[in-house]
Design a protein around this motif. Structure first.
Motif, short mmCIF file in Angstrom:
data_model
loop_
_atom_site.label_atom_id
_atom_site.label_comp_id
_atom_site.label_asym_id
_atom_site.label_seq_id
_atom_site.Cartn_x
_atom_site.Cartn_y
_atom_site.Cartn_z
N UNK A 11 0.85 -1.19 0.00
CA UNK A 11 0.00 0.00 0.00
C UNK A 11 0.88 1.24 0.00
N UNK A 12 0.61 2.11 -0.94
CA UNK A 12 1.33 3.38 -1.01
C UNK A 12 0.32 4.45 -1.40
N UNK A 13 0.57 5.67 -0.95
CA UNK A 13 -0.34 6.76 -1.28
C UNK A 13 -0.40 6.98 -2.78
N UNK A 14 -1.60 7.36 -3.27
CA UNK A 14 -1.75 7.65 -4.69
C UNK A 14 -0.89 8.83 -5.10
N UNK A 15 -0.66 9.76 -4.16
CA UNK A 15 0.17 10.93 -4.45
C UNK A 15 0.91 11.35 -3.19
N UNK A 16 1.99 12.09 -3.38
CA UNK A 16 2.80 12.59 -2.27
C UNK A 16 3.33 13.97 -2.67
N UNK A 17 3.33 14.90 -1.73
CA UNK A 17 3.87 16.24 -1.99
C UNK A 17 5.40 16.22 -1.97
N UNK A 18 6.00 17.12 -2.74
CA UNK A 18 7.46 17.18 -2.84
C UNK A 18 8.12 17.40 -1.48
#
Length: 146
Positions: A11-18
Motif C-alpha cells: 500500500x502506497x499513497x496515490x500521491x505525495x507532496x514534494x
C-alpha cells in the motif's frame, strides 16, 4: 541461501507532496526453508515513468527480520508468518524529485556489491514485477505533486 520472499501486501499513497514523506506499508512472507543471514541494503527506488533516471535511498529495513514460519508453514493463508514491510522516507532524502508519475521499487542487495543490478534478491511473486536493469522489485506507484 534458502529464503524465498513473497510480497503479500503493498500500500502506497496515490500521491505525495514534494516536501512530504513517501509512506509504504506492506507485508512480506518468507516461504523458503531458511532465513536471510547476512545484512542487506534495503533501498527504495523512485523511477519516473517518463524517463530513465532513478532516485535511490537506503531504508532502515532489515531483511533478517523476515523470518520463515517456525513450523514450516509457508502457505499464503498463514498470515501469522507475514512480516511487516513498512517504511517512511522524506522525498528530500532522494534529492530533488520533480513532479510526475513514478514507479516504486524495493531493492534488496549485498552492501558490498558495487554493480547496479547484481546479487539482488528477487521476490518469488508471479508476474512481471522484476526490473533486471535496477535489480529491484516493483512494489507500487505514486504521483509526486507540488
Amino acid at each position: 541461501l534458502g529464503y524465498r520472499l513473497v510480497l503479500r501486501e503493498a500500500k502506497v499513497s496515490e500521491w505525495v507532496r514534494q516536501n512530504s514523506a513517501l509512506k509504504f506499508e506492506g507485508k512480506i512472507q518468507n516461504v523458503g526453508f531458511g532465513n536471510v543471514v547476512n545484512r542487506k541494503n534495503v533501498s527504495l527506488i523512485l523511477k519516473p515513468k517518463a524517463s530513465a533516471k532513478a532516485y535511490v535511498v537506503i531504508t532502515d529495513l532489515d531483511a533478517r527480520d523476515w523470518l520463515t514460519d517456525a513450523g514450516g508453514n509457508g502457505r499464503p493463508d498463514n498470515k501469522a508468518s507475514w512480516r511487516d514491510l513498512n517504511c517512511s522516507v522524506n522525498l528530500s532524502s532522494f534529492g530533488s524529485v520533480a513532479t510526475g508519475d513514478y514507479d516504486i521499487y524495493l531493492k534488496i542487495n549485498d552492501p558490498k556489491e558495487t554493480s547496479t543490478n547484481k546479487r539482488s534478491i528477487r521476490f518469488a511473486n508471479k508476474g512481471n514485477s522484476w526490473n533486471a536493469d535496477l535489480g529491484a522489485n516493483l512494489i507500487g506507484s505514486t504521483k509526486v505533486v507540488h
